[in-house]
Design a protein around this motif. Structure first.
Motif, PDB file in Angstrom:
ATOM      1  N   UNK A   1       9.755  -6.576  -0.944  1.00 45.95           N
ATOM      2  CA  UNK A   1       9.568  -5.129  -0.811  1.00 45.95           C
ATOM      3  C   UNK A   1       8.958  -4.879   0.555  1.00 45.95           C
TER       4      UNK A   1
ATOM      5  N   UNK B   1       5.849  -6.984   4.169  1.00 47.80           N
ATOM      6  CA  UNK B   1       6.674  -7.134   2.966  1.00 47.80           C
ATOM      7  C   UNK B   1       5.933  -7.907   1.904  1.00 47.80           C
ATOM      8  N   UNK B   2       5.908  -7.364   0.711  1.00 49.16           N
ATOM      9  CA  UNK B   2       5.489  -8.157  -0.448  1.00 49.16           C
ATOM     10  C   UNK B   2       6.651  -9.065  -0.806  1.00 49.16           C
TER      11      UNK B   2
ATOM     12  N   UNK C   1      12.404   0.271  -2.923  1.00 51.22           N
ATOM     13  CA  UNK C   1      12.209  -0.566  -4.113  1.00 51.22           C
ATOM     14  C   UNK C   1      12.421  -2.028  -3.784  1.00 51.22           C
ATOM     15  N   UNK C   2      12.141  -2.884  -4.732  1.00 47.78           N
ATOM     16  CA  UNK C   2      12.350  -4.321  -4.535  1.00 47.78           C
ATOM     17  C   UNK C   2      13.832  -4.609  -4.276  1.00 47.78           C
TER      18      UNK C   2
END
Lengths: 374, 374, 374, 374
Positions: free
Chosen positions: A206, A234-235, A365-366
């Motif tokens: 993400x 980013x995650x 979103x992811x």
């Protein structure tokens, strides 16, 4: 008779390859001295001058003649990124091994085409992700593999420099959309290469990106809107379920070559900072409670192939030495040894992750990395 | 046509010279690629193998033929210290320039003879004090010269490694009196080379030496008394009146390549640690009181000749790179450029200081360096 | 009913004692809250104001009435150093315990008299060497005692601050010979207190002292010659034969509260830096070769009595907390518990060492500490 | 006559408040010594014992009698989090000022009720976010405010400890859903308090949370599924548009009290690490290119109110000292001085951000903080 080398490009990375080809035999003492066969540059004059300095036998302004030259077994591609695809594909089709600088390509379509050419070629094709070759990073890789920190459950990587930090610096091609996403392209491939080497794949991401400076001055007065992003965050989730993040910033004042890596596991923690890249930080729960703490491990002969460069510990390898190690790995790979190099499979996975982060930024979103194609 | 090179010795320092001669032209881009003419080793077979790896045209087991060879302009002497004098004197008499590894010689008499041969030769003779060539050290040199820390009044240098720290390691030649004073010879020349480069002379010294382990095991059982000293400490006064000390310890567990330098002046302080040798610490009183502090300066293109190796700051030179800089300095010196090299004048002064410390240890009082002769 | 406290002096150290007397019961939870009985200051007005702030029941301008007051069991002496002797001797003669700030006295004769008064008193007399009470320092003490670094053979201590570093600061009493040797008095007692606590005695010393600035400006124009020394360095030998040095500098720009301690032993090395005084560096040869390195041990509940201040590790004690620990040790000592305090025996040994260094500086040779008397 | 104090709770934070109330007058010297009026604990016996240690006049097992006591002006609430709301609301309704430990409440509804009670009361109500009071943090606050790093465009905060890192530790209430989200509650409020103090609001968040260990052993055998999350990561956007992240991990081996803060601006960068909380790292582009670098600024008298604790720089405040500063700020606020305290407005904003992160984790998209209510 050593391997025949063709070098395309003599900018910083071209010099770095040339130094590696010159140094690999003296440093390692277990490979034949390579034959420096052909050097290609944009002009015949520059090619000739650099061939003299770098020790190459022939110079040319026609890189196509280089990739076709029978004296050449392996082609070092160190030109601007936009040329990587055409050159690598040509070289592979000509039956040469390819050593291509990162990033792989400027579009996912190009990366996919390179990957396909490689698969069809029966040759080796590797990318110049030199940070992976650092003995300190190899130690990290090995410690993770041996379970020194247990099951890894959380990973953080930051990469920061400050070459875009000056708001008053004139608008350049780096700020054009045509040059890519910005920091995400420039930097994220490095953290991703480290994650790739140590952990394998990233499952989903993400991302966010920002412009620290919305516009930059143009010569002659006035300003021009910046078209890409100097920061990206980013995650991430790795294939094994571990969480974490990647954060990159090319406008980070005072950071010069920072890659901060933190790996958290069930038995300990590893940390690494590229600005002090001869050091690894290791904490293991096994140490007695009153004397436990992060150990600063200095690279030394216990961390191969440091010993091939310097017999004494703590004396320090340099950034350019990493390319020499990479060169040795490549020679080994060609002669059938196991290697730690990132090949075009790895490179394509890294490119996919970069584009997944960008896509996530757009969609909010992811994004699963596997879902991304050109 | 580049300079003709003869290399005697292919141990660690021989390799280091070979790498430098191979790299100097690609790295700097402003010197002709040297001709690697002759390599000498103890046996013809080893010489031949190493010549192949290192790129030398001719190999020999007779170093005298090397120093006489007309294809050789400069001789790299990288053999064990006890051979330095004879080889350097022969090379100078044969009209060659000499690049000799440190320390200069194993006796003050030898060093004086080398010095005399040099004075008589009209050639250049320099010592491989590579720490001096570190861009970070050059920055320190320049900052001191420019008065960035004002008048220097106090200097401290420590140098520590741990290769003699293991009390259970068997007695070796390193513990024999015939190999010299011990840590004083092994290490003190390095701190002294830094002081020499930055400050010039040491006026007087007061020294102490100790044996951490009075005896060491011998193979077959039993022990043998240690004959020299693994630690040495000395109070010093520089020619300019500044006080300070040198402390060296080759039995210092955990220290791997530590050279801790602290320079105190009327306007600020400089500090340096060899284990992180791409960093300089600078404090200047000029900074505002609430934001003053030691700055960690990362080596970069602002610190020549770092820029010739890597265009981006903070990426880190390696220990072996220092020899490449030294090589470039030597080529420059031969063609008449100013240089930062330490020549046989400097080398002799350093040797005198070492012997002054030993003499002081025996007499229990201050010894003036100028008073020491063979 | 808690112990009855008399406090003489309300400068920085007076405040520090007051804070300790207020905090010792809440922090430790195992001693009765002390009765803050009498506070003495130079004037009744100041005494009254400070008694209000500090929580003392009675205020006086007559310190003699304080030492005679039956409500007082222990006297905190925090006045300028020159008053220590008279006050401590009076208090001891009045049957009070004495907690006297360091250094013990301004002359060796005074220190000897204080020592004699203590011996005759049957009371406790301790010195405020608070650095010794740091849980990190206690860990070092314990690790040395347990043999974690084997037999100690070499010790180095530096102490540096910069309050005399400004050459343009006006001449003050600190530069007068009447105030003592200079840095040697101001600072050396601290390194010596650490050595005393961990190792016991210093056997002999060889010292040097310098004046970074020969003269300093006086108000109204002109300059005045500096009469003492802002730096001092000394080679030392401990009673156990270990070598090392002490170096102190009160004109060291940028050093604010630096006490750098390095302890080398046959099995490992310990290092400590007062500017980061919640950390200990430990290297032990026992760690595996590839993962060995200095551990940064953060103070925590495993290092008593840190746990009495904070239940979580790594949160950090402060400089003033050390005095609270000292206070608890004193209460414990009075009630018969073992303690880590330095008493007047230790204090006298420390004073002797200081004077031995000064004597050595005058004579130019080693001085045995035991040989020094007033 | 000093302010009248009521203290509820004598655990670690209760002790910390007690120490602060005892120390505030001696340390600062500009406030009247508070009257320690009433202490409440769960049992009369414990209350009595602690009142003796802490110096409180009256002890009670009935906290309601404390909040009603006319001798009490301000109530320190240091009980488990679930009691905060009821106690704070009661105290405010009784006309007392409230000093409540963080986090504010265990539900957003409670926090909103506390906020409403405060608004209705005309009293002061502040939260014990002590990290904000660190002189180093105040320096950061001031430097940001003065533009020392220009316009801030990127911020990163990590907070890590290892008290949940041991996978073999038995299941505890900390892993129950009833105790909250996990690391997000335990830790994220601290980074958020720092961001709040320095930058004001967080505009939106995107969060992720993970369980390093899916289950934990229970006594008697077997395991129980973990119900909340030991790690949390969130991308953030501040009100001013700056990007960044918060990452917290309570299962991070080796991290003991780590809060790593990085602030990037158009003119420089600030960094801070709680484990070395007497240091600030500052890089400003204004320094000359060859001597620029991060400065390690040691806390000292130039950073108020450090000077009230210690007159010399670099000696180090401790974690408990921060509560003394907070105490002084509260007294000042009550008497109408400006303060740096976080009040119930700030506290509610922080709680909203925490819940926004959790909500984002559930929905898989960005959540605007303003949109979150109970």
């Amino acid at each position: 008779m050593g391997i025949g080398v063709g070098l395309i490009g003599t900018g910083y990375m071209g010099k770095c390859h040339a130094l590696a080809w010159n140094a690999v035999a003296p440093v390692f003492g277990d490979v034949e001295r390579p034959r420096l066969a052909v050097l290609a540059e944009a002009t015949a004059e520059l090619a000739q001058r650099k061939a003299g300095e770098f020790g190459f036998a022939r110079a040319t302004a026609d890189w196509r003649s280089l990739v076709e030259d029978p004296a050449v077994d392996v082609v070092s591609i160190t030109t601007p990124n936009k040329f990587h695809a055409e050159m690598a594909i040509s070289a592979l089709r000509a039956g040469k091994h390819v050593w291509c600088e990162k990033p792989m390509a400027t579009s996912l379509a190009d990366a996919q085409a390179m990957h396909a050419a490689w698969k069809a070629s029966g040759r080796h094709a590797v990318l110049g992700y030199n940070y992976v070759q650092n003995p300190a990073m190899r130690l990290i890789h090995r410690l993770v593999g041996e379970g020194a920190v247990g099951t890894v459950n959380h990973v953080r990587v930051e990469m920061d420099e400050d070459f875009m930090a000056d708001a008053s610096a004139p608008f350049s091609i780096r700020s054009e959309a045509s040059s890519g996403y910005g920091a995400l392209d420039d930097f994220a491939v490095h953290p991703l290469s480290l994650l790739r080497a140590v952990f394998g794949g990233v499952e989903r991401v993400f991302g966010d990106m920002t412009r620290p400076y919305a516009e930059r001055p143009v010569s002659g007065g006035g300003t021009r809107a910046v078209e890409n992003y100097d920061t990206a965050t980013a995650l991430i989730r790795l294939d094994n379920g571990a969480s974490g993040f990647i954060a990159v910033n090319r406008a980070a004042w005072g950071r010069k070559g920072r890659i901060q890596l933190q790996i958290f596991g069930s038995e300990g923690t590893l940390a690494f900072e590229q600005e002090r890249f001869n050091e690894v930080q290791l904490f293991t729960r096994g140490d007695a409670r009153e004397t436990q703490g992060f150990r600063t491990i200095l690279s030394g002969p216990a961390h191969p192939p440091y010993d091939r460069f310097i017999p004494a510990p703590g004396h320090g390898l340099g950034f350019n030495d990493l390319k020499v190690i990479e060169c040795r790995e490549l020679i080994g790979k060609i002669r059938g040894e196991a290697s730690t190099l990132l090949d075009f499979d790895d490179g394509l996975a890294i490119e996919r992750t970069v584009h997944a982060i960008a896509r996530s930024f757009e969609t909010g979103g992811w994004v699963k990395v596997d879902s991304v194609t050109a």
